[in-house]
Design a protein around this motif. Structure first.
Motif, PDB file in Angstrom:
ATOM      1  N   ILE A  44     -44.197 -68.787 -10.172  1.00  0.00           N
ATOM      2  CA  ILE A  44     -43.600 -67.503 -10.539  1.00  0.00           C
ATOM      3  C   ILE A  44     -42.596 -67.746 -11.663  1.00  0.00           C
ATOM      4  N   PRO A  45     -42.653 -66.959 -12.737  1.00  0.00           N
ATOM      5  CA  PRO A  45     -41.695 -67.138 -13.840  1.00  0.00           C
ATOM      6  C   PRO A  45     -40.247 -66.969 -13.363  1.00  0.00           C
ATOM      7  N   THR A  46     -39.363 -67.768 -13.941  1.00  0.00           N
ATOM      8  CA  THR A  46     -37.955 -67.758 -13.560  1.00  0.00           C
ATOM      9  C   THR A  46     -37.335 -66.370 -13.692  1.00  0.00           C
ATOM     10  N   SER A  47     -37.692 -65.640 -14.717  1.00  0.00           N
ATOM     11  CA  SER A  47     -37.115 -64.305 -14.912  1.00  0.00           C
ATOM     12  C   SER A  47     -37.465 -63.375 -13.751  1.00  0.00           C
ATOM     13  N   TYR A  48     -38.676 -63.501 -13.202  1.00  0.00           N
ATOM     14  CA  TYR A  48     -39.061 -62.683 -12.048  1.00  0.00           C
ATOM     15  C   TYR A  48     -38.253 -63.082 -10.808  1.00  0.00           C
ATOM     16  N   LEU A  49     -38.042 -64.383 -10.640  1.00  0.00           N
ATOM     17  CA  LEU A  49     -37.258 -64.849  -9.492  1.00  0.00           C
ATOM     18  C   LEU A  49     -35.815 -64.363  -9.587  1.00  0.00           C
ATOM     19  N   GLN A  50     -35.238 -64.408 -10.792  1.00  0.00           N
ATOM     20  CA  GLN A  50     -33.864 -63.942 -10.974  1.00  0.00           C
ATOM     21  C   GLN A  50     -33.755 -62.443 -10.703  1.00  0.00           C
ATOM     22  N   THR A  51     -34.702 -61.679 -11.196  1.00  0.00           N
ATOM     23  CA  THR A  51     -34.698 -60.235 -10.954  1.00  0.00           C
ATOM     24  C   THR A  51     -34.878 -59.941  -9.466  1.00  0.00           C
ATOM     25  N   GLY A  52     -35.822 -60.641  -8.839  1.00  0.00           N
ATOM     26  CA  GLY A  52     -36.054 -60.456  -7.400  1.00  0.00           C
ATOM     27  C   GLY A  52     -34.823 -60.800  -6.583  1.00  0.00           C
ATOM     28  N   ALA A  53     -34.151 -61.898  -6.935  1.00  0.00           N
ATOM     29  CA  ALA A  53     -32.939 -62.289  -6.217  1.00  0.00           C
ATOM     30  C   ALA A  53     -31.851 -61.231  -6.390  1.00  0.00           C
ATOM     31  N   GLY A  54     -31.723 -60.695  -7.590  1.00  0.00           N
ATOM     32  CA  GLY A  54     -30.740 -59.639  -7.830  1.00  0.00           C
ATOM     33  C   GLY A  54     -31.015 -58.400  -6.995  1.00  0.00           C
ATOM     34  N   VAL A  55     -32.278 -58.008  -6.927  1.00  0.00           N
ATOM     35  CA  VAL A  55     -32.655 -56.845  -6.118  1.00  0.00           C
ATOM     36  C   VAL A  55     -32.349 -57.101  -4.635  1.00  0.00           C
ATOM     37  N   VAL A  56     -32.682 -58.296  -4.164  1.00  0.00           N
ATOM     38  CA  VAL A  56     -32.421 -58.633  -2.755  1.00  0.00           C
ATOM     39  C   VAL A  56     -30.923 -58.588  -2.467  1.00  0.00           C
ATOM     40  N   PHE A  57     -30.091 -59.134  -3.362  1.00  0.00           N
ATOM     41  CA  PHE A  57     -28.647 -59.087  -3.169  1.00  0.00           C
ATOM     42  C   PHE A  57     -28.138 -57.655  -3.106  1.00  0.00           C
ATOM     43  N   ILE A  58     -28.653 -56.799  -3.976  1.00  0.00           N
ATOM     44  CA  ILE A  58     -28.229 -55.395  -3.968  1.00  0.00           C
ATOM     45  C   ILE A  58     -28.639 -54.724  -2.659  1.00  0.00           C
ATOM     46  N   VAL A  59     -29.866 -54.948  -2.228  1.00  0.00           N
ATOM     47  CA  VAL A  59     -30.348 -54.350  -0.973  1.00  0.00           C
ATOM     48  C   VAL A  59     -29.494 -54.830   0.209  1.00  0.00           C
ATOM     49  N   ILE A  60     -29.235 -56.126   0.263  1.00  0.00           N
ATOM     50  CA  ILE A  60     -28.399 -56.662   1.353  1.00  0.00           C
ATOM     51  C   ILE A  60     -26.995 -56.064   1.294  1.00  0.00           C
ATOM     52  N   GLY A  61     -26.448 -55.922   0.092  1.00  0.00           N
ATOM     53  CA  GLY A  61     -25.121 -55.310  -0.057  1.00  0.00           C
ATOM     54  C   GLY A  61     -25.106 -53.874   0.444  1.00  0.00           C
ATOM     55  N   VAL A  62     -26.116 -53.097   0.072  1.00  0.00           N
ATOM     56  CA  VAL A  62     -26.195 -51.699   0.525  1.00  0.00           C
ATOM     57  C   VAL A  62     -26.352 -51.644   2.042  1.00  0.00           C
ATOM     58  N   LEU A  63     -27.208 -52.486   2.596  1.00  0.00           N
ATOM     59  CA  LEU A  63     -27.402 -52.516   4.047  1.00  0.00           C
ATOM     60  C   LEU A  63     -26.120 -52.952   4.767  1.00  0.00           C
ATOM     61  N   THR A  64     -25.409 -53.896   4.194  1.00  0.00           N
ATOM     62  CA  THR A  64     -24.151 -54.340   4.797  1.00  0.00           C
ATOM     63  C   THR A  64     -23.121 -53.225   4.781  1.00  0.00           C
ATOM     64  N   LEU A  65     -23.003 -52.538   3.639  1.00  0.00           N
ATOM     65  CA  LEU A  65     -22.054 -51.442   3.552  1.00  0.00           C
ATOM     66  C   LEU A  65     -22.404 -50.283   4.486  1.00  0.00           C
ATOM     67  N   SER A  66     -23.688 -50.081   4.706  1.00  0.00           N
ATOM     68  CA  SER A  66     -24.101 -48.982   5.579  1.00  0.00           C
ATOM     69  C   SER A  66     -24.044 -49.372   7.055  1.00  0.00           C
ATOM     70  N   GLY A  67     -23.777 -50.635   7.341  1.00  0.00           N
ATOM     71  CA  GLY A  67     -23.685 -51.090   8.728  1.00  0.00           C
ATOM     72  C   GLY A  67     -25.015 -51.406   9.370  1.00  0.00           C
ATOM     73  N   LYS A  68     -26.072 -51.492   8.589  1.00  0.00           N
ATOM     74  CA  LYS A  68     -27.402 -51.763   9.136  1.00  0.00           C
ATOM     75  C   LYS A  68     -27.818 -53.210   8.991  1.00  0.00           C
TER      76      LYS A  68
END
Length: 89
Positions: free
Chosen positions: A64-88
């Motif tokens: 997998i190209p590095t740019s895709y991995l970096q974008t995917g990791a960023g999306v995962v961090f954002i999702v985890i942050g939103v889920l953490t803030l929402s208490g889920k």
């Protein structure tokens, strides 16, 4: 090589400050008669999780190209942050 070691140390050190893992380690230390088993266990856990991350990153970048991995990791961090803030999470 020394620059990579220093930058990796700095990023991981700052990322780990005040996170749930550090708070849990502090709690375990308060419940233990000696801090050394807690320190050794926490150090080995961080060492193993870092090794797994390095190995996974090395393996994934072959397919997998590095740019895709970096974008995917960023999306995962954002999702985890939103889920953490929402208490889920």
């Amino acid at each position: 090589m020394l620059r990579i070691i220093f930058s990796t140390f700095l990023v991981v050190f700052v990322a780990e400050l005040g996170d749930k893992t550090q708070l849990q380690t502090m709690l375990l230390a308060t419940q233990s008669e000696s801090i050394w088993p807690v320190f050794i266990g926490a150090s080995l856990a961080l060492l193993l999780s870092s090794l797994l991350g390095v190995l996974a990153g090395t393996y994934l970048t072959k397919y997998i190209p590095t740019s895709y991995l970096q974008t995917g990791a960023g999306v995962v961090f954002i999702v985890i942050g939103v889920l953490t803030l929402s208490g889920k999470f």
